[in-house]
Design a protein around this motif. Structure first.
Motif, PDB file in Angstrom:
ATOM      1  N   ASP A  55       0.898  -1.165   0.000  1.00 35.16           N
ATOM      2  CA  ASP A  55       0.000   0.000   0.000  1.00 35.16           C
ATOM      3  C   ASP A  55       0.931   1.208   0.000  1.00 35.16           C
ATOM      4  O   ASP A  55       1.511   1.556   1.035  1.00 35.16           O
ATOM      5  N   VAL A  56       1.108   1.824  -1.154  1.00 33.71           N
ATOM      6  CA  VAL A  56       2.107   2.884  -1.292  1.00 33.71           C
ATOM      7  C   VAL A  56       1.778   4.127  -0.476  1.00 33.71           C
ATOM      8  O   VAL A  56       2.675   4.889  -0.125  1.00 33.71           O
ATOM      9  N   MET A  57       0.518   4.337  -0.161  1.00 36.78           N
ATOM     10  CA  MET A  57       0.133   5.550   0.574  1.00 36.78           C
ATOM     11  C   MET A  57       0.175   5.376   2.091  1.00 36.78           C
ATOM     12  O   MET A  57       0.515   6.317   2.800  1.00 36.78           O
ATOM     13  N   ALA A  58      -0.171   4.186   2.594  1.00 39.79           N
ATOM     14  CA  ALA A  58      -0.293   4.055   4.042  1.00 39.79           C
ATOM     15  C   ALA A  58       0.253   2.748   4.603  1.00 39.79           C
ATOM     16  O   ALA A  58       0.239   2.558   5.820  1.00 39.79           O
ATOM     17  N   GLY A  59       0.719   1.844   3.759  1.00 37.75           N
ATOM     18  CA  GLY A  59       1.142   0.533   4.233  1.00 37.75           C
ATOM     19  C   GLY A  59       2.388   0.568   5.099  1.00 37.75           C
ATOM     20  O   GLY A  59       3.171   1.506   5.066  1.00 37.75           O
ATOM     21  N   ASP A  60       2.536  -0.474   5.879  1.00 34.97           N
ATOM     22  CA  ASP A  60       3.697  -0.638   6.735  1.00 34.97           C
ATOM     23  C   ASP A  60       3.926  -2.135   6.883  1.00 34.97           C
ATOM     24  O   ASP A  60       3.017  -2.822   7.376  1.00 34.97           O
ATOM     25  N   PRO A  61       5.036  -2.676   6.418  1.00 36.86           N
ATOM     26  CA  PRO A  61       6.234  -1.973   5.992  1.00 36.86           C
ATOM     27  C   PRO A  61       6.127  -1.475   4.547  1.00 36.86           C
ATOM     28  O   PRO A  61       5.179  -1.775   3.832  1.00 36.86           O
ATOM     29  N   ILE A  62       7.179  -0.741   4.175  1.00 39.20           N
ATOM     30  CA  ILE A  62       7.383  -0.374   2.783  1.00 39.20           C
ATOM     31  C   ILE A  62       8.674  -1.053   2.327  1.00 39.20           C
ATOM     32  O   ILE A  62       9.435  -1.568   3.151  1.00 39.20           O
TER      33      ILE A  62
END
Length: 143
Positions: A55-62
């Motif tokens: 999720d490029v906007m809110a995901g964790d991890p990146i």
């Protein structure tokens, strides 16, 4: 130094197809080497987003790129398309090294082949973290 050989199409389990753009060609009439890295980045992230991992906007991890490389075997040129093959070469605790190759449509051997390494990091601290189990399971499908 020995020259690497082009990988075969059968070595890759995920495919991402792109149309070549006029601006991809350089003054020599073939796709510029820097464009291959854009294709690799697009293919990897298309895979991760498509599998519901990134999720490029809110995901964790990146996932951050820490290493790339490419060998070139045959020119590609506009107009046309390219097929990017993706496989997982190595899966570590917090890193994954992909094998990536660019193929002319239907070609058995790659026009270019490279590697791309991602490291999982927390969004806030940008420090390495272990891959979540869901990510590992998806990576293992391409190993």
């Amino acid at each position: 130094m020995s020259r690497p050989t082009p990988p075969a199409r059968a070595e890759f389990g995920y495919w991402h197809r792109l149309s070549l753009r006029w601006s991809d060609n350089d003054v020599y009439g073939h796709v510029n080497n820097a464009i291959y890295y854009q294709w690799f980045d697009s293919a990897v992230n298309s895979f991760l987003v498509g599998k519901g991992l990134l999720d490029v906007m809110a995901g964790d991890p990146i996932a951050l790129v820490v290493s790339t490389g490419c060998d070139y075997f045959a020119p590609l040129e506009y107009p046309g398309e390219v097929e990017i093959g993706l496989a997982v070469a190595d899966l570590g605790r917090s890193s994954v090294r992909y094998r990536i190759a660019a193929f002319a449509p239907g070609a058995d051997e790659a026009a270019a082949a490279g590697h791309f390494t991602h490291v999982a990091v927390s969004r806030a601290e940008r420090r390495p973290v272990p891959w979540p189990d869901a990510w590992r399971a998806v990576f293992e499908t391409l190993a």
